[in-house]
Structures are given as C-alpha cells and as structure tokens.
Motif scaffolding. Structure first.
Motif, PDB file in Angstrom:
ATOM      1  N   PRO A 111       0.820  -1.211   0.000  1.00  0.00           N
ATOM      2  CA  PRO A 111       0.000   0.000   0.000  1.00  0.00           C
ATOM      3  C   PRO A 111       0.854   1.261   0.000  1.00  0.00           C
ATOM      4  N   ALA A 112       0.401   2.273  -0.751  1.00  0.00           N
ATOM      5  CA  ALA A 112       1.185   3.503  -0.881  1.00  0.00           C
ATOM      6  C   ALA A 112       1.379   4.196   0.465  1.00  0.00           C
ATOM      7  N   SER A 113       0.442   4.000   1.390  1.00  0.00           N
ATOM      8  CA  SER A 113       0.538   4.650   2.703  1.00  0.00           C
ATOM      9  C   SER A 113       1.504   3.936   3.640  1.00  0.00           C
ATOM     10  N   LEU A 114       1.970   2.760   3.245  1.00  0.00           N
ATOM     11  CA  LEU A 114       2.880   1.987   4.088  1.00  0.00           C
ATOM     12  C   LEU A 114       4.324   2.340   3.751  1.00  0.00           C
ATOM     13  N   LYS A 115       5.086   2.714   4.758  1.00  0.00           N
ATOM     14  CA  LYS A 115       6.487   3.066   4.546  1.00  0.00           C
ATOM     15  C   LYS A 115       7.369   1.970   5.138  1.00  0.00           C
ATOM     16  N   ASN A 116       8.336   1.498   4.342  1.00  0.00           N
ATOM     17  CA  ASN A 116       9.188   0.380   4.744  1.00  0.00           C
ATOM     18  C   ASN A 116      10.618   0.855   4.986  1.00  0.00           C
ATOM     19  N   TYR A 117      11.195   0.375   6.086  1.00  0.00           N
ATOM     20  CA  TYR A 117      12.560   0.741   6.455  1.00  0.00           C
ATOM     21  C   TYR A 117      13.408  -0.522   6.607  1.00  0.00           C
ATOM     22  N   PHE A 118      14.719  -0.347   6.516  1.00  0.00           N
ATOM     23  CA  PHE A 118      15.632  -1.439   6.845  1.00  0.00           C
ATOM     24  C   PHE A 118      16.799  -0.868   7.645  1.00  0.00           C
ATOM     25  N   MET A 119      17.352  -1.710   8.510  1.00  0.00           N
ATOM     26  CA  MET A 119      18.486  -1.304   9.349  1.00  0.00           C
ATOM     27  C   MET A 119      19.553  -2.390   9.256  1.00  0.00           C
ATOM     28  N   ILE A 120      20.783  -1.983   9.035  1.00  0.00           N
ATOM     29  CA  ILE A 120      21.902  -2.921   8.937  1.00  0.00           C
ATOM     30  C   ILE A 120      22.691  -2.862  10.238  1.00  0.00           C
ATOM     31  N   VAL A 121      22.716  -3.989  10.966  1.00  0.00           N
ATOM     32  CA  VAL A 121      23.442  -4.063  12.232  1.00  0.00           C
ATOM     33  C   VAL A 121      24.189  -5.391  12.298  1.00  0.00           C
ATOM     34  N   LYS A 122      25.181  -5.454  13.150  1.00  0.00           N
ATOM     35  CA  LYS A 122      25.910  -6.692  13.367  1.00  0.00           C
ATOM     36  C   LYS A 122      25.044  -7.668  14.153  1.00  0.00           C
ATOM     37  N   ALA A 123      25.338  -8.959  13.960  1.00  0.00           N
ATOM     38  CA  ALA A 123      24.506  -9.998  14.584  1.00  0.00           C
ATOM     39  C   ALA A 123      24.458  -9.857  16.100  1.00  0.00           C
ATOM     40  N   GLU A 124      25.603  -9.492  16.706  1.00  0.00           N
ATOM     41  CA  GLU A 124      25.640  -9.417  18.163  1.00  0.00           C
ATOM     42  C   GLU A 124      24.923  -8.188  18.721  1.00  0.00           C
ATOM     43  N   HIS A 125      24.510  -7.262  17.816  1.00  0.00           N
ATOM     44  CA  HIS A 125      23.823  -6.051  18.270  1.00  0.00           C
ATOM     45  C   HIS A 125      22.327  -6.045  17.954  1.00  0.00           C
ATOM     46  N   LYS A 126      21.843  -7.091  17.271  1.00  0.00           N
ATOM     47  CA  LYS A 126      20.436  -7.114  16.854  1.00  0.00           C
ATOM     48  C   LYS A 126      19.477  -7.039  18.043  1.00  0.00           C
ATOM     49  N   LEU A 127      19.755  -7.843  19.058  1.00  0.00           N
ATOM     50  CA  LEU A 127      18.851  -7.887  20.206  1.00  0.00           C
ATOM     51  C   LEU A 127      18.797  -6.541  20.920  1.00  0.00           C
ATOM     52  N   ASP A 128      19.951  -5.909  21.075  1.00  0.00           N
ATOM     53  CA  ASP A 128      19.974  -4.596  21.718  1.00  0.00           C
ATOM     54  C   ASP A 128      19.159  -3.575  20.926  1.00  0.00           C
ATOM     55  N   GLN A 129      19.279  -3.616  19.605  1.00  0.00           N
ATOM     56  CA  GLN A 129      18.528  -2.684  18.765  1.00  0.00           C
ATOM     57  C   GLN A 129      17.023  -2.908  18.890  1.00  0.00           C
ATOM     58  N   LEU A 130      16.616  -4.195  18.918  1.00  0.00           N
ATOM     59  CA  LEU A 130      15.195  -4.514  19.047  1.00  0.00           C
ATOM     60  C   LEU A 130      14.638  -4.023  20.388  1.00  0.00           C
ATOM     61  N   VAL A 131      15.343  -4.331  21.457  1.00  0.00           N
ATOM     62  CA  VAL A 131      14.871  -3.933  22.790  1.00  0.00           C
ATOM     63  C   VAL A 131      14.809  -2.421  22.918  1.00  0.00           C
ATOM     64  N   TYR A 132      15.820  -1.743  22.404  1.00  0.00           N
ATOM     65  CA  TYR A 132      15.828  -0.280  22.502  1.00  0.00           C
ATOM     66  C   TYR A 132      14.688   0.312  21.684  1.00  0.00           C
ATOM     67  N   PHE A 133      14.423  -0.262  20.508  1.00  0.00           N
ATOM     68  CA  PHE A 133      13.328   0.237  19.667  1.00  0.00           C
ATOM     69  C   PHE A 133      11.992   0.074  20.376  1.00  0.00           C
ATOM     70  N   ILE A 134      11.773  -1.096  20.977  1.00  0.00           N
ATOM     71  CA  ILE A 134      10.511  -1.343  21.693  1.00  0.00           C
ATOM     72  C   ILE A 134      10.355  -0.385  22.873  1.00  0.00           C
ATOM     73  N   LYS A 135      11.427  -0.174  23.621  1.00  0.00           N
ATOM     74  CA  LYS A 135      11.366   0.743  24.759  1.00  0.00           C
ATOM     75  C   LYS A 135      11.081   2.176  24.302  1.00  0.00           C
ATOM     76  N   SER A 136      11.541   2.496  23.092  1.00  0.00           N
ATOM     77  CA  SER A 136      11.342   3.853  22.581  1.00  0.00           C
ATOM     78  C   SER A 136       9.935   4.076  22.046  1.00  0.00           C
ATOM     79  N   HIS A 137       9.162   2.987  21.907  1.00  0.00           N
ATOM     80  CA  HIS A 137       7.800   3.090  21.373  1.00  0.00           C
ATOM     81  C   HIS A 137       6.833   2.338  22.301  1.00  0.00           C
TER      82      HIS A 137
END
Length: 554
Positions: free
Chosen positions: A239-265
């Motif tokens: 859908p045109a109203s849907l915006k898609n993003y991608f983030m490139i991170v190292k494998a050992e940092h994925k979990l930290d990025q996910l947790v921080y994103f959830i805490k930020s929202h």
C-alpha cells in the motif's frame, strides 16, 4: 461504482447499519472490481496487496448469490465453501460473516479449523452451515471421512461458489495436495473466486486447474518516482501509505537494537516476526490459544506481539504502528533483513525501502541474557534451541544465493543469541567460532529456577548415573569373564596343537614298521602253502628259512 450504496445494491437485505458495523465507508478497488464479476457468475482470479479489503470482495457475493438462489437452503446443505490458510484468518472471515448473518436469518455458517466446529448460534443443531469456512487440512479430513454421521461430500452437491483466500499463502504452506483433494469432491459447475497477494507459478497452476476462463483482476498501488529507481515500473506491491525501512546491524547487536526500539515506542502496537517458533514464546503454529492472544492484543492500546509467519498474512489487527521482521523472512515476498536482500526486494518485489540508522544503545542486553541463562536452565535451553532452529531455517532459505551459510559469522551469531556455550550441530561442524567467548561454567551446574523442573532434572540425573554405573559394572564383569575364558581357551588350543603335532611325528614310523612285518608274514605263509602243494621241496623250504635266520643272527 463510486460508493458503498452502489456496491451494496446487490445485497437487497443488507442495511446501511451493517456497513457501519463493518467499519468501512467506501469500497476499495478490489471490492469495486470483484463484486460485480462474481455476481454475474464469472470466475475471478484477483491479485491485490494485503489490507486491500479482499474479505468483503468475496463475502458480499457469497451472501447475495445464496440469498437470491432459487434453492431453499436446507440443514447441512453447503452453498459456499471458503478456504483460508490459517485458523486466525478463517476466524476473522467467520467474524465478518456473523455480521451479515444478522440480516440473513435463512442462512447459516460454520467454521472448521482443526478443532471442534464453531456453529452459528442461531441455528441450533447444525453440523455444516450453508457457508462453510475452514483450513485446508481440516476440510480435507471432513471430505474423506464421516463427521458425526454426516458426509461433507454429500452436502456440497449444490455448491454455488468456492473461495480460495490468500491462495499464494495456501500453496506456500504446502496445502496443494489438500486443495486438489477438495476440488475432486466439489461440483465443477460452480463459481470460483481466487484471491492472492502475489501471482506465482504455483498460483497460475491452481488457476488453470480450479477456474474456468477466469477474469483476472490486478490491483496495484502506485508510488512516486522518488520511491523507486528510474529503471523500475511506477507500481509497487505494498500500500502507498505503508512506509518500509531497513536497518543494517551486526549480529551481536540485533537484540539490543530490538529492545531499545521497543522501549522507545512503549505506547504503540508492535508486531515482531521471527523465523521459527523456537525463538519465541507468544504466537506460532503449535499454540492452541492463539485466538485468545490475538483478541487480547487487538483490545490493547499498545504492546508487543512476537510471532512467526503464521500471522504474516491477512490478519486484521487495528492500529498497528510498527511491524518488525527480526529474522530473515522465509519467503522473498516478505520483508527483508540482509543488505543484498534489500536490493532484491526493492527491484524484484517492487517494494520501496528506506534506510534507518542504528539506534544509540548501550549493548547490555546480551550480558543480561547470559546472566539469565546462567541462573536459569530454562533460559539456557531456550537460547540453545533458538540458535539451532535459526541456523537450520537459514540453511533451508528459498533465496539461498543471498542467504549463504558460508557467509554466516557463527561466533557473532551465537553471541547475539546470548549463548554461554556453543551448541554442537552438523551445520556448524568445522566452522570458525573464534568470535564467540564461552562462559567458564559447567552446563550440569546450571539449575532451573522452577523447583519442580529442577527436582525432575535431579531425579533424571540420578537415574542416568545409576544406569551408567550398572552398565559399567556389567562391562567390567564381562571383560573379566572374557579375559579368564580367553586364557583358558588359549591353553586348550596350545595343548591340542601339541597333541596333533606329536601324532603327526609318530604316525609315519608306526606305519612303516607294521608294513614290513606284514610283508614278512605274508611271504612265510606263501612258502608254507607251496610246500604243502609240493610245489617246492622241503630242502628248498628249509634253505629259505635258514637264510632268514642267518640274516637275523648277523
């Protein structure tokens, strides 16, 4: 047709209040195109993105065709069959159908999704409703066996319309054989509506096998030129109203990025998709209470729902703010993770993607998870299963040219899972894990926080230890007995060899002496016989014997 009143003129018994109950205000393109076609008794193969309103596009014609039919629908007489890939999507379709049933008291509906059937409460005693909604495996079983004394195969003789919802998903999940079985039982003189988000080769085969001269409907979302490259068509699959993003991170940092994103929202609704159910606790295909979890999530103003791709298509949950594809998706039609896959999705799937910079995290989640694993065996085992399941899923990915096992950094990956020990598995044999640092702790010393689980484990350890000791004792006794027996047998063999050798040594001498004695005796007997027959004289006989005597004396 420009508004709901025009499109719903086909449904004479449906009031404007029902439209408001459904929460819609105007028809979507797929509804605008498919309703008139199905109402005019044409087969339809529709391709439209997820969230385009396909459910109403086939439910409106289903109710109108059955209500306007010359038939008086009897108990257990099925006029419409709707096949859905998952129980959640089937339940969602049934929920919308219930709103229609308020205005069609002469019709009934039932749902079959692997457990007991859910029947229309207004029609007491129904086994199969006039509209049957179900998943392929359950429906196939009902066609091939009797269900409470009623055969579904007999109930579909007057079938008016068949609907295959999310057909590409049906085939991706391996239901092709079940669908073919169902098609073999239902009448060929029927209307068929096939709805999917993508038109794959498998869907094309199903269209040729199950539809007769279908009208093809393709609804695409148009996007701006800035969202795609100049070489791409000005059409996208989301859908045109849907915006898609991608983030490139190292494998050992994925979990930290996910947790921080959830805490930020915190106050927003977030869906997190993982590749396998071993990596999650919440929603996956092996759960029996998925419906309750989804309903609870629907009612909440914010929260996080972690799930596998069982939730990836067609489920309607309002006010979702973010959908996160944490692991590489199992299908190229889902959202991307690896950088090369981002380019593949952008070009091949026509999904515009925008880069998102990694968030400023403290990178402490991994240490916290490792501490949890050291203090609770349940966490330790969960992490090991999640890692093994992820690696196996990665090895079987359909886009193996991008997701290559040889390019995986297994050490960093294990670190990213918060492991304290590296698991042994065929896929990682001989791989470089120098980036992984094991925690200096004996696995046997890790205990469950749950006392009942730890008690059970200790009992199993004692039982295993006792069994091992018994085996060792039996092995030692066997080795001792075998050793004594072996020495005895060896002595017997040596003795027998000596006897045989001695016998062979003595045998030639005995045979030679006996042979000479026998020859001498025979000669004496022969001479005596000659003397008696007077063939020789007594002087000759005496001379012969005297010779022997002389030889003996000499």
């Amino acid at each position: 047709m420009g508004d709901w009143e025009n499109i719903f003129k086909f449904v004479s018994q449906l009031t404007i209040n029902t439209i408001e109950d459904l929460g819609f205000q105007k028809p979507t393109p797929v509804q605008d195109a498919c309703v008139p076609l199905l109402m005019s008794y044409k087969d339809v193969a529709a391709e439209a993105v997820t969230g385009s309103g396909k459910t109403l596009a086939f439910l409106v014609p289903v109710f109108e065709l059955l209500s306007k039919s010359d038939m008086v629908w009897k108990r257990n007489e099925v006029g419409a069959l709707i096949i859905s890939p998952t129980r959640e999507l089937a339940q969602q379709i049934y929920s919308v159908a219930e709103i229609f049933l308020k205005h069609f008291p002469n019709l009934s509906a039932s749902i079959f999704t692997g457990g007991k059937s859910t029947k229309n409460a207004n029609v007491k005693g129904e086994i199969f409703g006039n509209i049957v909604i179900g998943t392929p495996g359950r429906l196939e079983a009902l066609f091939e066996q009797k269900f409470e004394g009623v055969e579904l195969a007999r109930c579909v003789k007057s079938l008016e319309i068949l609907v295959l919802d999310e057909a590409d998903r049906l085939l991706d999940m391996g239901f092709e054989a079940s669908i073919n079985t169902i098609l073999s039982y239902i009448p060929k003189q029927r209307r068929t509506g096939l709805f999917s988000a993508t038109q794959t080769d498998e869907v094309e085969k199903l269209i040729r096998a199950g539809l007769r001269n279908p009208v093809r409907v393709t609804i695409k979302e148009k996007s701006s030129r800035q969202a795609v490259s100049d070489e791409m068509l000005d059409i996208q699959r989301t859908p045109a109203s849907l915006k898609n993003y991608f983030m490139i991170v190292k494998a050992e940092h994925k979990l930290d990025q996910l947790v921080y994103f959830i805490k930020s929202h915190k106050k927003q609704k977030i869906l997190v998709f993982l590749s396998t159910c071993a990596g999650i606790y919440c929603i996956h295909g092996k759960m029996k209470n998925r419906k309750k979890v989804i309903e609870r999530f629907r009612m909440q103003g914010g929260g996080v729902l972690v799930c596998t791709d069982v939730m990836a298509r067609g489920i309607d949950i309002p006010n979702i703010n973010w959908v996160i594809q944490y692991d590489p998706p199992t299908s190229a039609t889902a959202f991307p993770q690896e950088q090369e896959f981002v380019d593949f999705i952008r070009v091949n799937q026509r999904v515009p993607l925008h880069p998102m910079e990694p968030l400023p995290t403290s990178n402490t989640c991994i240490q916290e998870v490792q501490t949890m694993a050291i203090n609770d065996r349940a966490v330790f085992e969960k992490g090991m299963r999640a890692f093994v399941s992820f690696v196996q899923s990665y090895a079987k990915h359909e886009n193996y040219m991008i997701f290559q096992m040889k390019n995986l950094d297994f050490g960093s990956l294990a670190t990213g899972f918060g492991l304290i020990k590296f698991p042994k598995m065929p896929e990682t044999k001989g791989k470089d894990i120098s980036n992984f640092c094991e925690v200096a702790i004996s696995v046997k010393d890790i205990q469950y926080i749950d006392k009942s689980l730890e008690k059970k484990r200790q009992e199993q350890l004692k039982s295993e230890s006792s069994r091992r000791n018994n085996v060792d004792m039996k092995r030692k006794r066997h080795q001792k007995t075998e050793s004594w027996s072996g020495k005895k047998d060896q002595k017997d063999r040596k003795r027998k060899r000596r006897e045989v050798k001695e016998k062979k040594r003595l045998q030639p001498v005995v045979e030679r002496d006996n042979g000479e004695d026998l020859l001498s005796l025979d000669e004496d007997i022969r001479m005596i016989k000659k003397l008696k027959k007077k063939k020789i004289s007594k002087e000759q006989f005496d001379a012969e014997f005297s010779l022997d005597c002389d030889e003996l004396s000499s």
